[in-house]
Design an enzyme around this catalytic site. Structure first.
Site, mmCIF file in Angstrom:
data_model
loop_
_atom_site.group_PDB
_atom_site.id
_atom_site.type_symbol
_atom_site.label_atom_id
_atom_site.label_comp_id
_atom_site.label_asym_id
_atom_site.label_seq_id
_atom_site.Cartn_x
_atom_site.Cartn_y
_atom_site.Cartn_z
ATOM 1 C CE LYS A 1 -10.357 9.672 -18.211
ATOM 2 N NZ LYS A 1 -10.407 10.165 -16.890
ATOM 3 C CG ASP B 1 -7.717 17.618 -13.221
ATOM 4 O OD1 ASP B 1 -7.002 17.189 -14.139
ATOM 5 O OD2 ASP B 1 -8.681 16.991 -12.756
ATOM 6 N NE ARG C 1 -2.893 0.184 3.406
ATOM 7 C CZ ARG C 1 -2.490 0.660 4.595
ATOM 8 N NH1 ARG C 1 -2.234 1.944 4.720
ATOM 9 N NH2 ARG C 1 -2.354 -0.137 5.635
ATOM 10 C CE1 TYR D 1 -15.012 12.958 -14.722
ATOM 11 C CE2 TYR D 1 -14.199 12.896 -12.469
ATOM 12 C CZ TYR D 1 -14.803 12.278 -13.549
ATOM 13 O OH TYR D 1 -15.210 10.976 -13.452
HETATM 14 C C1 PLP Z 1 -10.219 16.224 -15.763
HETATM 15 C C2 PLP Z 1 -10.445 14.974 -14.966
HETATM 16 N N1 PLP Z 1 -9.994 14.929 -13.701
HETATM 17 C C3 PLP Z 1 -10.176 13.825 -12.934
HETATM 18 C C4 PLP Z 1 -10.845 12.732 -13.416
HETATM 19 C C5 PLP Z 1 -11.043 11.528 -12.521
HETATM 20 O O1 PLP Z 1 -10.171 10.519 -12.909
HETATM 21 P P1 PLP Z 1 -10.452 8.938 -12.673
HETATM 22 O O2 PLP Z 1 -11.646 8.580 -13.497
HETATM 23 O O3 PLP Z 1 -9.182 8.302 -13.110
HETATM 24 O O4 PLP Z 1 -10.726 8.789 -11.222
HETATM 25 C C6 PLP Z 1 -11.311 12.724 -14.740
HETATM 26 C C7 PLP Z 1 -12.023 11.570 -15.282
HETATM 27 O O5 PLP Z 1 -12.556 11.597 -16.363
HETATM 28 C C8 PLP Z 1 -11.118 13.889 -15.529
HETATM 29 O O6 PLP Z 1 -11.562 13.967 -16.794
#
Ligand code: PLP
Length: 407
Positions: free
Chosen positions: A223, A198, A60, A124
């Site tokens: 992504k 982000d 972990r 998001y």
């Molecule tokens: C801009 C953005 N931040 C965070 C996330 C969350 O990521 P995860 O789905 O890997 O938890 C996403 C998911 O689509 C996203 O598009």
């Protein structure tokens, strides 16, 4: 030990960054499928636990496989940047089970009951829900301001002493709105805030938020960084190395949002072609946007590379290229959207983004189906809006598929 470091080229770092030669001379760092690690002696165990000796303890907390990918992404985010003393910027990254896990660690390591986050619309959806529905239960509130209006941002910060953290996401999903990170981070830092960004949509290939003095960068590695859609993952990168090693590491370990060696291996393998993939993603997206802009069935194209996008100038200032994400509106509204999706032959109908293959989604019938029409339309999510993550196929094939689906 890999020869890659801060002065090595970005593409080379994608391949060699973070790699350390391994005892059995495996070419690639293997998947450490073990939940725990052994100690030579009680004294060595104590030294590792105290942090006096480098070593692995428990799955972990991390493994050589997760560690390699953490070091690689830290090098990519720091690429070409310097710290206040003019030395190559040093960052520390911690790999998580998902982007949401990385965001949660960042928030809980920095905030406590009574604190407020200042952020903007069109985050998001998962982040927005976390801020709206989970954090208030533990006494953390949010103030939402239009981040295009920097005077209002500054006024809101000055008016509320409980604001402790500025949360930026640029470009945003799915209208590709961009905000000026340099201006916002300067306001945040001048007012003593923790500033985080982000960077999932842009990736360090296109934009490096640490250039603007932000404290933390988060990614959904699911992504473009992974690029192949093989693993969910997230990473939290920080510039305060002491805080990253102490408070943030503790929060990560205790929340239990850790990644694992198998998924770290997939991510690391995907990263080896990251720069090459991004080059093609970007050039394909540019051509697709130009094609869509001319098509009679399309009323609007949201692509940062087009001068028609309201944030074109900001994007071109802070990003190396407009990227691989775009969205467009179909003339015929909701029905045209679902008809278009049903006619696709090559492009894949799926949520998510950043994979080698072109992914297309119709937010009104999928991700935003449950959101009231007037609410989603306020953020540009109209009935006929289609979101596209342009892949690395031959661009003619992508355009031909769109052509036949639009006609
Ligand atoms: C801009 C953005 N931040 C965070 C996330 C969350 O990521 P995860 O789905 O890997 O938890 C996403 C998911 O689509 C996203 O598009």
């Amino acid at each position: 030990m890999s020869g890659a470091n801060n002065s090595t080229g970005f593409d080379t770092l994608c391949i060699h960054g973070g790699h350390k030669a391994e005892n059995n001379r495996a070419h690639l760092t293997p998947i450490y499928a073990t939940s725990t690690y052994t100690f030579d002696s009680a004294e060595q165990g104590i030294a590792v636990f105290k942090g006096e000796e480098q070593g692995y303890i428990y799955g972990r907390f991390g493994s050589p496989t997760t560690n390699e990918v953490e070091e690689k992404i830290a090098l990519l985010e720091a690429y070409g940047l310097q710290d206040g003393a003019g030395n190559p910027l040093q960052l520390k990254a911690i790999l998580h089970a998902s982007g949401m896990a990385a965001i949660t660690t960042m928030l809980l390591a920095n905030l406590q009951a009574g604190d407020t986050i200042i952020t903007h619309h069109s985050l998001y959806g998962g982040t927005q829900e976390m801020i709206d529905k989970i954090l208030p239960n533990i006494g953390i509130r949010v103030t939402i301001v239009d981040f295009h209006d920097t005077a209002s941002v500054e006024a809101a910060i000055k008016a509320d002493k409980s604001i402790r953290l500025m949360y930026i996401e640029t470009p945003a999903n799915p209208t590709l709105q961009c905000v000026d990170m340099q201006a916002l981070a300067a306001i945040g830092k001048a007012n003593g805030l923790i500033v985080c960004a982000d960077n999932t949509f842009a990736t360090p290939y296109l934009q490096q938020p640490f250039k603007y003095d932000v404290d933390f960068v988060m990614h959904s590695t699911t992504k473009f960084l992974n690029g192949h859609g093989t693993a969910i993952g997230g990473i939290l990168v920080g510039r305060d190395l002491e805080k990253m090693k102490t408070t943030v590491t503790k929060t990560h370990r205790l929340l239990g949002g850790n990644s694992n060696s198998f998924e770290a291996f997939l991510l690391n393998n995907g990263l080896r072609t990251f720069a090459l993939r991004m080059e093609r993603h970007c050039s394909n997206a540019e051509k697709v946007a130009q094609f869509l802009e001319q098509h009679p069935a399309v009323t609007k194209v949201n692509y940062l590379g087009l001068s028609s996008h309201p944030d074109h100038a900001i994007a071109m200032r802070q990003m190396k290229h407009a990227g691989a994400m775009l969205s467009f509106e179909l003339k015929g509204g909701f029905d045209a959207g679902t008809r278009f999706i049903n006619k696709l032959k090559l492009c894949i109908s799926a949520v998510s983004l950043g994979t080698c293959d072109t992914l297309i989604s119709h937010p009104a019938s999928t991700t935003h189906f449950g959101v009231k029409k007037e609410d989603r339309e306020r953020f540009g999510i109209t009935d006929g809006l289609i979101r596209m993550s342009v892949g690395i196929e031959n661009v003619e094939d992508i355009i031909n598929d769109l052509k036949q689906a639009l006609n």
